[in-house]
Design a protein around this motif. Structure first.
Motif, PDB file in Angstrom:
ATOM      1  N   GLU A 120       0.810  -1.225   0.000  1.00 43.04           N
ATOM      2  CA  GLU A 120       0.000   0.000   0.000  1.00 43.04           C
ATOM      3  C   GLU A 120       0.837   1.266   0.000  1.00 43.04           C
ATOM      4  N   ASN A 121       2.178   1.088   0.150  1.00 41.88           N
ATOM      5  CA  ASN A 121       2.988   2.296   0.322  1.00 41.88           C
ATOM      6  C   ASN A 121       4.020   2.485  -0.779  1.00 41.88           C
ATOM      7  N   PHE A 122       3.880   1.756  -1.898  1.00 44.64           N
ATOM      8  CA  PHE A 122       4.811   1.976  -3.002  1.00 44.64           C
ATOM      9  C   PHE A 122       4.246   3.133  -3.827  1.00 44.64           C
ATOM     10  N   VAL A 147      17.774  -0.970   8.548  1.00 39.24           N
ATOM     11  CA  VAL A 147      17.068   0.147   9.169  1.00 39.24           C
ATOM     12  C   VAL A 147      15.698   0.383   8.517  1.00 39.24           C
ATOM     13  N   TYR A 148      15.695   0.620   7.209  1.00 43.47           N
ATOM     14  CA  TYR A 148      14.436   0.971   6.531  1.00 43.47           C
ATOM     15  C   TYR A 148      13.719  -0.272   6.002  1.00 43.47           C
ATOM     16  N   ARG A 149      14.436  -1.125   5.271  1.00 42.28           N
ATOM     17  CA  ARG A 149      13.920  -2.411   4.786  1.00 42.28           C
ATOM     18  C   ARG A 149      12.582  -2.282   4.054  1.00 42.28           C
ATOM     19  N   GLN A 150      12.467  -1.290   3.227  1.00 40.39           N
ATOM     20  CA  GLN A 150      11.225  -1.070   2.490  1.00 40.39           C
ATOM     21  C   GLN A 150      11.450  -1.353   1.009  1.00 40.39           C
ATOM     22  N   ALA A 151      10.359  -1.677   0.316  1.00 45.01           N
ATOM     23  CA  ALA A 151      10.469  -1.915  -1.124  1.00 45.01           C
ATOM     24  C   ALA A 151      11.028  -0.680  -1.836  1.00 45.01           C
ATOM     25  N   VAL A 158       0.230 -16.478  14.734  1.00 48.45           N
ATOM     26  CA  VAL A 158       1.364 -15.765  14.128  1.00 48.45           C
ATOM     27  C   VAL A 158       2.313 -15.431  15.270  1.00 48.45           C
ATOM     28  N   ILE A 159       3.613 -15.679  15.069  1.00 49.63           N
ATOM     29  CA  ILE A 159       4.609 -15.310  16.087  1.00 49.63           C
ATOM     30  C   ILE A 159       5.320 -14.046  15.615  1.00 49.63           C
ATOM     31  N   GLY A 160       5.341 -13.018  16.466  1.00 46.93           N
ATOM     32  CA  GLY A 160       6.026 -11.774  16.119  1.00 46.93           C
ATOM     33  C   GLY A 160       5.165 -10.578  16.467  1.00 46.93           C
ATOM     34  N   GLY A 161       5.780  -9.389  16.452  1.00 52.45           N
ATOM     35  CA  GLY A 161       5.008  -8.195  16.809  1.00 52.45           C
ATOM     36  C   GLY A 161       5.346  -7.008  15.924  1.00 52.45           C
ATOM     37  N   GLY A 162       6.004  -7.272  14.799  1.00 51.39           N
ATOM     38  CA  GLY A 162       6.368  -6.191  13.877  1.00 51.39           C
ATOM     39  C   GLY A 162       5.346  -6.048  12.754  1.00 51.39           C
ATOM     40  N   ASP A 163       5.702  -5.228  11.755  1.00 54.70           N
ATOM     41  CA  ASP A 163       4.791  -5.013  10.623  1.00 54.70           C
ATOM     42  C   ASP A 163       4.492  -6.315   9.888  1.00 54.70           C
ATOM     43  N   SER A 164       5.499  -7.179   9.746  1.00 54.10           N
ATOM     44  CA  SER A 164       5.269  -8.438   9.031  1.00 54.10           C
ATOM     45  C   SER A 164       4.236  -9.277   9.760  1.00 54.10           C
ATOM     46  N   ALA A 165       4.376  -9.406  11.071  1.00 58.55           N
ATOM     47  CA  ALA A 165       3.441 -10.217  11.853  1.00 58.55           C
ATOM     48  C   ALA A 165       2.028  -9.650  11.744  1.00 58.55           C
ATOM     49  N   CYS A 166       1.908  -8.330  11.807  1.00 56.27           N
ATOM     50  CA  CYS A 166       0.580  -7.704  11.712  1.00 56.27           C
ATOM     51  C   CYS A 166      -0.025  -7.924  10.337  1.00 56.27           C
ATOM     52  N   GLU A 167       0.806  -7.781   9.307  1.00 53.31           N
ATOM     53  CA  GLU A 167       0.317  -7.975   7.943  1.00 53.31           C
ATOM     54  C   GLU A 167      -0.166  -9.416   7.751  1.00 53.31           C
ATOM     55  N   GLU A 168       0.636 -10.350   8.250  1.00 52.00           N
ATOM     56  CA  GLU A 168       0.279 -11.765   8.123  1.00 52.00           C
ATOM     57  C   GLU A 168      -1.019 -12.046   8.884  1.00 52.00           C
ATOM     58  N   ALA A 204       6.897 -14.730  11.908  1.00 50.95           N
ATOM     59  CA  ALA A 204       7.224 -13.426  11.302  1.00 50.95           C
ATOM     60  C   ALA A 204       8.078 -12.644  12.297  1.00 50.95           C
ATOM     61  N   ILE A 205       9.309 -13.127  12.513  1.00 49.32           N
ATOM     62  CA  ILE A 205      10.164 -12.527  13.568  1.00 49.32           C
ATOM     63  C   ILE A 205      11.412 -11.859  12.996  1.00 49.32           C
ATOM     64  N   GLY A 206      11.342 -11.465  11.741  1.00 49.33           N
ATOM     65  CA  GLY A 206      12.476 -10.756  11.165  1.00 49.33           C
ATOM     66  C   GLY A 206      13.291 -11.624  10.210  1.00 49.33           C
ATOM     67  N   HIS A 207      14.421 -11.087   9.816  1.00 49.99           N
ATOM     68  CA  HIS A 207      15.191 -11.698   8.725  1.00 49.99           C
ATOM     69  C   HIS A 207      16.694 -11.702   8.981  1.00 49.99           C
ATOM     70  N   THR A 208      17.407 -12.582   8.249  1.00 49.63           N
ATOM     71  CA  THR A 208      18.861 -12.638   8.283  1.00 49.63           C
ATOM     72  C   THR A 208      19.358 -12.309   6.870  1.00 49.63           C
ATOM     73  N   LEU A 248       3.057  -3.701  20.471  1.00 49.20           N
ATOM     74  CA  LEU A 248       3.559  -4.129  19.155  1.00 49.20           C
ATOM     75  C   LEU A 248       4.683  -3.213  18.701  1.00 49.20           C
ATOM     76  N   ARG A 249       5.629  -3.805  17.990  1.00 52.67           N
ATOM     77  CA  ARG A 249       6.710  -3.018  17.398  1.00 52.67           C
ATOM     78  C   ARG A 249       6.245  -2.379  16.075  1.00 52.67           C
ATOM     79  N   ALA A 250       5.169  -2.913  15.523  1.00 58.79           N
ATOM     80  CA  ALA A 250       4.691  -2.496  14.194  1.00 58.79           C
ATOM     81  C   ALA A 250       4.363  -1.005  14.149  1.00 58.79           C
ATOM     82  N   HIS A 263       3.186 -12.478  20.988  1.00 57.71           N
ATOM     83  CA  HIS A 263       4.271 -11.494  21.023  1.00 57.71           C
ATOM     84  C   HIS A 263       4.956 -11.540  22.389  1.00 57.71           C
ATOM     85  N   ARG A 264       6.277 -11.372  22.363  1.00 54.97           N
ATOM     86  CA  ARG A 264       7.026 -11.517  23.619  1.00 54.97           C
ATOM     87  C   ARG A 264       7.001 -10.259  24.489  1.00 54.97           C
ATOM     88  N   ARG A 265       6.366  -9.229  24.000  1.00 61.13           N
ATOM     89  CA  ARG A 265       6.208  -8.013  24.823  1.00 61.13           C
ATOM     90  C   ARG A 265       4.727  -7.665  24.924  1.00 61.13           C
TER      91      ARG A 265
HETATM   92  P1  NAP Z   1      10.863  -6.579  12.886  1.00 62.19           P
HETATM   93  O1  NAP Z   1      10.318  -5.195  12.752  1.00 62.19           O
HETATM   94  O2  NAP Z   1      12.299  -6.773  13.211  1.00 62.19           O
HETATM   95  O3  NAP Z   1       9.964  -7.326  13.984  1.00 62.19           O
HETATM   96  C1  NAP Z   1      10.281  -8.630  14.410  1.00 62.19           C
HETATM   97  C2  NAP Z   1       9.328  -9.001  15.543  1.00 62.19           C
HETATM   98  O4  NAP Z   1       9.583 -10.356  15.923  1.00 62.19           O
HETATM   99  C3  NAP Z   1       9.523  -8.130  16.768  1.00 62.19           C
HETATM  100  O5  NAP Z   1       8.277  -7.829  17.327  1.00 62.19           O
HETATM  101  C4  NAP Z   1      10.359  -9.028  17.695  1.00 62.19           C
HETATM  102  O6  NAP Z   1      10.081  -8.817  19.047  1.00 62.19           O
HETATM  103  C5  NAP Z   1       9.893 -10.419  17.308  1.00 62.19           C
HETATM  104  N1  NAP Z   1      10.934 -11.436  17.499  1.00 62.19           N
HETATM  105  C6  NAP Z   1      12.212 -11.408  17.059  1.00 62.19           C
HETATM  106  N2  NAP Z   1      12.864 -12.555  17.378  1.00 62.19           N
HETATM  107  C7  NAP Z   1      11.958 -13.313  18.048  1.00 62.19           C
HETATM  108  C8  NAP Z   1      12.007 -14.606  18.631  1.00 62.19           C
HETATM  109  N3  NAP Z   1      13.120 -15.364  18.582  1.00 62.19           N
HETATM  110  N4  NAP Z   1      10.899 -15.076  19.235  1.00 62.19           N
HETATM  111  C9  NAP Z   1       9.760 -14.332  19.301  1.00 62.19           C
HETATM  112  N5  NAP Z   1       9.641 -13.104  18.742  1.00 62.19           N
HETATM  113  C10 NAP Z   1      10.731 -12.594  18.131  1.00 62.19           C
HETATM  114  O7  NAP Z   1      10.623  -7.435  11.546  1.00 62.19           O
HETATM  115  P2  NAP Z   1       9.460  -7.350  10.450  1.00 62.19           P
HETATM  116  O8  NAP Z   1       8.123  -7.290  11.069  1.00 62.19           O
HETATM  117  O9  NAP Z   1       9.769  -8.465   9.516  1.00 62.19           O
HETATM  118  O10 NAP Z   1       9.706  -5.962   9.708  1.00 62.19           O
HETATM  119  C11 NAP Z   1      10.978  -5.706   9.115  1.00 62.19           C
HETATM  120  C12 NAP Z   1      10.938  -4.351   8.384  1.00 62.19           C
HETATM  121  O11 NAP Z   1      10.079  -4.460   7.249  1.00 62.19           O
HETATM  122  C13 NAP Z   1      10.429  -3.209   9.241  1.00 62.19           C
HETATM  123  O12 NAP Z   1      11.163  -2.064   8.921  1.00 62.19           O
HETATM  124  C14 NAP Z   1       8.999  -3.062   8.797  1.00 62.19           C
HETATM  125  O13 NAP Z   1       8.519  -1.729   8.955  1.00 62.19           O
HETATM  126  C15 NAP Z   1       9.085  -3.468   7.332  1.00 62.19           C
HETATM  127  N6  NAP Z   1       7.790  -3.995   6.840  1.00 62.19           N
HETATM  128  C16 NAP Z   1       6.890  -3.115   6.343  1.00 62.19           C
HETATM  129  C17 NAP Z   1       5.659  -3.560   5.890  1.00 62.19           C
HETATM  130  C18 NAP Z   1       4.677  -2.562   5.326  1.00 62.19           C
HETATM  131  O14 NAP Z   1       4.911  -1.380   5.478  1.00 62.19           O
HETATM  132  N7  NAP Z   1       3.636  -2.980   4.662  1.00 62.19           N
HETATM  133  C19 NAP Z   1       5.329  -4.911   5.977  1.00 62.19           C
HETATM  134  C20 NAP Z   1       6.267  -5.801   6.511  1.00 62.19           C
HETATM  135  C21 NAP Z   1       7.501  -5.321   6.958  1.00 62.19           C
HETATM  136  P3  NAP Z   1      10.549  -7.452  19.790  1.00 62.19           P
HETATM  137  O15 NAP Z   1       9.588  -6.413  19.330  1.00 62.19           O
HETATM  138  O16 NAP Z   1      10.441  -7.787  21.219  1.00 62.19           O
HETATM  139  O17 NAP Z   1      11.959  -7.206  19.333  1.00 62.19           O
END
Ligand code: NAP
Length: 306
Positions: free
Chosen positions: A46-48, A280-284, A146-156, A235-239, A176-178, A171-173
């Motif tokens: 939605e943000n491209f 940091v930004y990780r956006q399309a 869904v496991i996670g609290g970021g934008d990916s987890a919310c989207e999923e 949905a807990i982030g990426h490597t 939400l980080r989203a 979510h472990r907190r």
């Molecule tokens: P993220 O922002 O790094 O969030 C990862 C989440 O997973 C955090 O809530 C984290 O918890 C949790 N987590 C990490 N390791 C864990 C573990 N071992 N066990 C349980 N929970 C764990 O990653 P993301 O959601 O993939 O987003 C990445 C980037 O892409 C961000 O910049 C985001 O804005 C962007 N993005 C944007 C969109 C959109 O705009 N449509 C969609 C998807 C992603 P804590 O909060 O406690 O650290």
């Protein structure tokens, strides 16, 4: 001898391919194990800029590839296995074959992280997944989590409410980080039930080895509970996908490539763009911007050598 090799076909790699193609450099673009990158596992973007109604992730990628091909980019399936930085030329090994190139644009993106619980590998594809777009439709009218609290987890989680009877968001907190808009959407959705301050500790299997539930631990009290779900979406982030470059290109403590002056790496003629370097930004759109910058830098580097 190639002039420009681009590793990766996400937003960064494809934008680099469009620019390098348009500069008549006929880039060779390597499509690895996940062609199209992370946008192929997402639904509406939605943000491209330029798409007020939103655009489907895979559709956006297909359009970018068509645009790159129009300008002469060549696509090849293959995984970069080794990298040998050279003086005048760099060598890369792709599916067992060595290639030489004057410039290299590394846009290999990042891969999903997993919680690292016992038996994880066996469960992947049997009720444990990192892609709601791919697998969500298999779980109609059943509970999922869904496991996670970021934008990916919310989207999923939002996406999965189309199919599942209930979506638990673990979510472990307790916040939400989203981004606010994503978090508000999740918290307002009656089909999403957040479970705060919980971490996953064990996957549970049925007789066929498919997920039947998950054991969660309350981080504050240590109490454990069993949650019955048919699928676990992680949905807990990426490597960053930087394994072949370790020790050859500078990386930070988390393995992301280090950039100088926007997209240059420490090796002349080698550039890094998108999620492989950006934690940091990780956006399309930012990945696309870096892909553009990398192609322009590669073009200037080649022109200066000539
Ligand atoms: P993220 O922002 O790094 O969030 C990862 C989440 O997973 C955090 O809530 C984290 O918890 C949790 N987590 C990490 N390791 C864990 C573990 N071992 N066990 C349980 N929970 C764990 O990653 P993301 O959601 O993939 O987003 C990445 C980037 O892409 C961000 O910049 C985001 O804005 C962007 N993005 C944007 C969109 C959109 O705009 N449509 C969609 C998807 C992603 P804590 O909060 O406690 O650290």
């Amino acid at each position: 001898m190639e002039k420009v090799v681009i590793v990766g076909t996400g937003c960064a790699g494809l934008t680099a391919a469009i620019y390098a193609g348009r500069a008549s450099l006929s880039p060779l673009v390597l499509q690895g194990l996940q062609p199209g990158g992370q946008l192929t596992t997402t639904t509406a973007v939605e943000n491209f800029p330029g798409f007020p109604e939103g655009v489907d992730g895979p559709d956006l990628i297909m359009r970018m590839q068509a645009q790159a091909e129009k300008f002469g980019a060549r696509f090849q399936f293959g995984t970069l296995e080794e990298f040998d930085p050279g003086g005048p030329h760099h060598r890369i090994k792709v599916d067992g074959q060595w290639l030489e190139t004057e410039t290299l644009i590394v846009a290999s993106g990042a891969a999903a992280k997993w919680p690292g619980l016992a038996g994880e590998k066996q469960f992947i594809g049997h009720g444990l997944t990192s892609c709601a777009t791919c697998d969500g439709a298999f779980y109609r009218d059943v509970p999922v989590c869904v496991i996670g609290g970021g934008d990916s987890a919310c989207e999923e989680a939002n996406f999965l409410t189309r199919f599942a009877s209930v979506v638990y968001l673990i979510h472990r907190r307790d916040t939400l980080r989203a981004s606010k808009i994503m978090a508000d959407r999740v918290l307002a959705n009656p089909k999403i039930k957040p479970l705060w301050n919980r971490k996953p500790v064990e996957y549970l299997a049925d007789e066929e080895g498919h997920v039947r539930g998950i054991i969660l631990e309350d981080i504050q009290t240590g109490a454990r509970e069993e949650l019955a779900v048919k699928c676990i979406f992680v949905a807990i982030g990426h490597t960053p996908n930087t394994a072949p470059f370790r020790g050859k290109l500078d990386t930070d403590d988390n393995g992301y490539l280090v950039q100088h002056d926007t997209v240059r790496t420490n090796v002349p003629g080698v550039f890094a763009a998108g999620d492989v370097a950006d934690h940091v930004y990780r956006q399309a759109i930012t990945a696309a911007g870096e892909g553009c910058a990398a192609a322009i830098q590669a073009e200037r580097y080649l022109a200066a050598r000539e």
